[in-house]
Design a protein around this motif. Sequence first.
Motif, PDB file in Angstrom:
ATOM      1  N   GLY A  87      22.378   1.244  -2.416  1.00  0.00           N
ATOM      2  CA  GLY A  87      21.652   1.366  -1.161  1.00  0.00           C
ATOM      3  C   GLY A  87      20.311   0.673  -1.266  1.00  0.00           C
ATOM      4  N   ILE A  88      19.912  -0.024  -0.212  1.00  0.00           N
ATOM      5  CA  ILE A  88      18.617  -0.691  -0.161  1.00  0.00           C
ATOM      6  C   ILE A  88      17.921  -0.221   1.104  1.00  0.00           C
ATOM      7  CG2 ILE A  88      17.417  -2.899   0.054  1.00  0.00           C
ATOM      8  CD1 ILE A  88      19.673  -4.182  -1.543  1.00  0.00           C
ATOM      9  N   VAL A  89      16.685   0.276   0.964  1.00  0.00           N
ATOM     10  CA  VAL A  89      15.919   0.767   2.105  1.00  0.00           C
ATOM     11  C   VAL A  89      14.873  -0.281   2.455  1.00  0.00           C
ATOM     12  CG1 VAL A  89      14.457   2.601   3.008  1.00  0.00           C
ATOM     13  CG2 VAL A  89      16.292   3.146   1.384  1.00  0.00           C
ATOM     14  N   GLY A  90      15.080  -0.952   3.574  1.00  0.00           N
ATOM     15  CA  GLY A  90      14.180  -2.017   4.007  1.00  0.00           C
ATOM     16  C   GLY A  90      14.923  -3.329   4.106  1.00  0.00           C
ATOM     17  N   ALA A  91      15.031  -3.886   5.338  1.00  0.00           N
ATOM     18  CA  ALA A  91      15.827  -5.094   5.569  1.00  0.00           C
ATOM     19  C   ALA A  91      14.961  -6.324   5.776  1.00  0.00           C
ATOM     20  CB  ALA A  91      16.757  -4.890   6.768  1.00  0.00           C
ATOM     21  N   THR A 113      10.346  -1.389   1.334  1.00  0.00           N
ATOM     22  CA  THR A 113       9.784  -1.065   2.652  1.00  0.00           C
ATOM     23  C   THR A 113       8.506  -1.826   2.978  1.00  0.00           C
ATOM     24  OG1 THR A 113       8.790   0.870   1.592  1.00  0.00           O
ATOM     25  CG2 THR A 113      10.839   1.216   2.802  1.00  0.00           C
ATOM     26  N   GLY A 114       7.989  -2.623   2.044  1.00  0.00           N
ATOM     27  CA  GLY A 114       6.867  -3.500   2.354  1.00  0.00           C
ATOM     28  C   GLY A 114       5.540  -2.787   2.541  1.00  0.00           C
ATOM     29  N   SER A 115       4.597  -3.515   3.142  1.00  0.00           N
ATOM     30  CA  SER A 115       3.255  -3.002   3.440  1.00  0.00           C
ATOM     31  C   SER A 115       3.044  -3.099   4.941  1.00  0.00           C
ATOM     32  CB  SER A 115       2.190  -3.818   2.699  1.00  0.00           C
ATOM     33  OG  SER A 115       2.391  -3.774   1.301  1.00  0.00           O
ATOM     34  N   ASP A 116       2.826  -1.952   5.596  1.00  0.00           N
ATOM     35  CA  ASP A 116       2.857  -1.931   7.056  1.00  0.00           C
ATOM     36  C   ASP A 116       1.590  -1.392   7.704  1.00  0.00           C
ATOM     37  OD1 ASP A 116       3.099   0.662   6.209  1.00  0.00           O
ATOM     38  OD2 ASP A 116       4.890   1.132   7.373  1.00  0.00           O
ATOM     39  N   ARG A 117       0.495  -1.239   6.934  1.00  0.00           N
ATOM     40  CA  ARG A 117      -0.736  -0.717   7.520  1.00  0.00           C
ATOM     41  C   ARG A 117      -1.941  -1.430   6.907  1.00  0.00           C
ATOM     42  NH1 ARG A 117      -2.411   4.300   4.230  1.00  0.00           N
ATOM     43  NH2 ARG A 117      -1.070   4.175   2.397  1.00  0.00           N
ATOM     44  N   ASP A 118      -3.062  -1.347   7.590  1.00  0.00           N
ATOM     45  CA  ASP A 118      -4.261  -2.050   7.148  1.00  0.00           C
ATOM     46  C   ASP A 118      -4.976  -1.310   6.023  1.00  0.00           C
ATOM     47  OD1 ASP A 118      -4.787  -4.405   9.009  1.00  0.00           O
ATOM     48  OD2 ASP A 118      -4.403  -2.816  10.460  1.00  0.00           O
ATOM     49  N   ARG A 119      -5.481  -2.087   5.080  1.00  0.00           N
ATOM     50  CA  ARG A 119      -6.374  -1.515   4.075  1.00  0.00           C
ATOM     51  C   ARG A 119      -7.662  -1.093   4.780  1.00  0.00           C
ATOM     52  NH1 ARG A 119      -6.719  -1.326  -1.263  1.00  0.00           N
ATOM     53  NH2 ARG A 119      -4.838  -2.617  -1.500  1.00  0.00           N
ATOM     54  N   PRO A 120      -8.158   0.100   4.520  1.00  0.00           N
ATOM     55  CA  PRO A 120      -9.352   0.571   5.240  1.00  0.00           C
ATOM     56  C   PRO A 120     -10.618  -0.181   4.822  1.00  0.00           C
ATOM     57  CG  PRO A 120      -8.701   2.159   3.558  1.00  0.00           C
ATOM     58  CD  PRO A 120      -7.614   1.129   3.607  1.00  0.00           C
ATOM     59  N   ILE A 126       6.081  -3.090  -1.588  1.00  0.00           N
ATOM     60  CA  ILE A 126       5.961  -1.668  -1.929  1.00  0.00           C
ATOM     61  C   ILE A 126       5.973  -1.490  -3.445  1.00  0.00           C
ATOM     62  CG2 ILE A 126       8.437  -1.080  -1.960  1.00  0.00           C
ATOM     63  CD1 ILE A 126       5.537   1.015  -0.438  1.00  0.00           C
ATOM     64  N   LYS A 127       6.399  -2.522  -4.158  1.00  0.00           N
ATOM     65  CA  LYS A 127       6.428  -2.515  -5.621  1.00  0.00           C
ATOM     66  C   LYS A 127       5.134  -3.067  -6.217  1.00  0.00           C
ATOM     67  CE  LYS A 127       8.644  -5.210  -9.326  1.00  0.00           C
ATOM     68  NZ  LYS A 127       9.649  -6.266  -9.587  1.00  0.00           N
ATOM     69  N   ARG A 128       4.616  -4.183  -5.665  1.00  0.00           N
ATOM     70  CA  ARG A 128       3.502  -4.890  -6.310  1.00  0.00           C
ATOM     71  C   ARG A 128       2.283  -5.066  -5.420  1.00  0.00           C
ATOM     72  NH1 ARG A 128       4.071 -10.288  -4.352  1.00  0.00           N
ATOM     73  NH2 ARG A 128       6.137 -10.599  -3.457  1.00  0.00           N
ATOM     74  N   GLY A 129       2.348  -4.598  -4.174  1.00  0.00           N
ATOM     75  CA  GLY A 129       1.243  -4.818  -3.257  1.00  0.00           C
ATOM     76  C   GLY A 129       1.415  -6.124  -2.493  1.00  0.00           C
ATOM     77  N   PRO A 130       0.634  -6.300  -1.414  1.00  0.00           N
ATOM     78  CA  PRO A 130       0.811  -7.457  -0.517  1.00  0.00           C
ATOM     79  C   PRO A 130       0.196  -8.736  -1.088  1.00  0.00           C
ATOM     80  CG  PRO A 130      -0.988  -6.116   0.258  1.00  0.00           C
ATOM     81  CD  PRO A 130      -0.423  -5.398  -0.927  1.00  0.00           C
ATOM     82  N   VAL A 131       0.816  -9.230  -2.147  1.00  0.00           N
ATOM     83  CA  VAL A 131       0.315 -10.429  -2.819  1.00  0.00           C
ATOM     84  C   VAL A 131       1.400 -11.491  -2.802  1.00  0.00           C
ATOM     85  CG1 VAL A 131      -0.571 -11.383  -4.976  1.00  0.00           C
ATOM     86  CG2 VAL A 131      -1.140  -9.034  -4.329  1.00  0.00           C
ATOM     87  N   GLY A 132       1.020 -12.728  -2.475  1.00  0.00           N
ATOM     88  CA  GLY A 132       1.983 -13.819  -2.506  1.00  0.00           C
ATOM     89  C   GLY A 132       2.667 -14.050  -1.176  1.00  0.00           C
ATOM     90  N   LEU A 133       3.390 -15.170  -1.103  1.00  0.00           N
ATOM     91  CA  LEU A 133       4.102 -15.560   0.102  1.00  0.00           C
ATOM     92  C   LEU A 133       5.517 -14.992   0.096  1.00  0.00           C
ATOM     93  CD1 LEU A 133       2.930 -19.286   0.151  1.00  0.00           C
ATOM     94  CD2 LEU A 133       1.896 -17.321   1.320  1.00  0.00           C
ATOM     95  N   ILE A 134       6.247 -15.219   1.182  1.00  0.00           N
ATOM     96  CA  ILE A 134       7.600 -14.672   1.297  1.00  0.00           C
ATOM     97  C   ILE A 134       8.484 -15.128   0.142  1.00  0.00           C
ATOM     98  CG2 ILE A 134       9.708 -14.763   2.692  1.00  0.00           C
ATOM     99  CD1 ILE A 134       7.887 -14.819   5.168  1.00  0.00           C
ATOM    100  N   GLY A 135       8.330 -16.390  -0.259  1.00  0.00           N
ATOM    101  CA  GLY A 135       9.160 -16.919  -1.341  1.00  0.00           C
ATOM    102  C   GLY A 135       8.971 -16.213  -2.668  1.00  0.00           C
ATOM    103  N   HIS A 136       7.783 -15.612  -2.871  1.00  0.00           N
ATOM    104  CA  HIS A 136       7.531 -14.921  -4.130  1.00  0.00           C
ATOM    105  C   HIS A 136       8.394 -13.668  -4.290  1.00  0.00           C
ATOM    106  CE1 HIS A 136       3.470 -17.050  -3.884  1.00  0.00           C
ATOM    107  NE2 HIS A 136       4.091 -17.561  -4.917  1.00  0.00           N
ATOM    108  N   THR A 137       8.921 -13.162  -3.183  1.00  0.00           N
ATOM    109  CA  THR A 137       9.736 -11.946  -3.290  1.00  0.00           C
ATOM    110  C   THR A 137      11.057 -12.210  -4.019  1.00  0.00           C
ATOM    111  OG1 THR A 137      10.697 -12.338  -1.100  1.00  0.00           O
ATOM    112  CG2 THR A 137       8.752 -10.944  -1.199  1.00  0.00           C
TER     113      THR A 137
END
Length: 452
Positions: free
Chosen positions: A2-6, A100-107, A357-368
């Motif tokens: 199972g994978i959560v997040g498409a 599930t990615g990163s979906d909210r702003d850093r305060p 959700i694993k490493r934080g919002p670093v890098g471009l889409i290709g880095h995933t």
Amino acid sequence: MGIVGAGPAGIYAADLLTKDETLSACGTSVSIDILDKLPAPYGLVRYGVAPDHPRIKQIQGALHKILDKPQVTFYGNVEYGVDLKLEDLRRHYDAVVFSTGSDRDRPLDIPGVDLPGSHGAADFVFWYDSHPDVSPSWHVEGTSVAVIGAGNVAVDVARILAKSADDLLDTDITDNVYEGLRAKQITDVHVFARRGIAQCKATPMELRELDKQPGVEVIVYPEDFDMDEGSLRSCENSNQVKTNVKVLQNWAIRDPRGAERRLHLHFLHSPVEILGEGRVTGLRTERMELTGDGSVRGTGEHVDHEVQAVYRAIGYLGSPLADLPFDEERGVVPNSGGRVLDLDENHIDGVYATGWIKRGPVGLIGHTKGDALETITHLVADRGSFTPAPEPDPVAFQALLEERGVQYTTWEGWQRIEAREEELGAERGRKRLKLRSREEQTSIARQVQSGV
């Protein structure tokens, strides 16, 4: 599995599982379900990429081929933590990967940040990308606005704020977004970066796009062009840094063009307070100076800028996931190479993470892709220790969703949504027109399941 997040991270993980030679060699048949809380797949490619970036959105074509594989099943409109918990997933899957990615702003912890007119970039991006869970209404206030940040998100937000709405008519924006942007009266967009020109995090391609908008002039201030030894070393060691510095320097020395709208880039300015009583009327910054190694320190000199709105683009954070530990500071699930860890730093059997959700919002889409490779390599290596799922039958999983009243969508349903968006675009003389409403998307998608 199972994978959560498409989004891309989860889909790339599924692709690697279908191709893994170790699993094939031992005769293991892999079946993968990808779950997402939205009716449609693709995550931030659909809801986080600026609409005037069709080149990046073309990544959907590659993701489409993966989701179309017979080993992969898509379930949309299924929200983890609401419709299903971890124990439900472990009952039906030998292993679970969270993407599930990163979906909210850093305060941003400065006075005035909660004033009306102070916005998180994530909220604005989700609005102009027609995310179904965001209000369709957005008043783009003011004639002069500020964007805080120097990464690709900040550059995207600044570009959309400065751009004419008519220049977006060849994209998939919805009518409410077009009308909201068409009503704006913005003449000046000010982008503030805490560090220097050599520390600008935007990619050269994103940076150059700022200067390719009809009726928009990019203004860079020579007094912001301090370079210390650390900055010079960065230029020597990185072609991206060298290119960015050259682009910015060329903009700084050219003659003004007198465009009707202006996009100002300010470096070595750190936000210290959002000004206003009742709503935003300005932004106070502190002038910074380089310390020699590329870092900065405050000078004690403050500058007030008259703006009517502030957009904060200083980074994203992931959101906590039910039944899993969470690192609030980094906005990630604690893990070691993708193996999710409990509070004692032991691997939780059969539970993994990949993407932001694993490493934080670093890098471009290709880095995933590389990120997913690390996680799936560990998952495959661990497969002998998995506790087998007691109910792996997909019919049992579907029965659970139906028993709980989950109006889930399928891959075939998404293709119906996609076709309808293309039809709407053709009716308007456009390539595509995105459907904003979750209810409308779900209704169209579920027509397949009801035989309509």
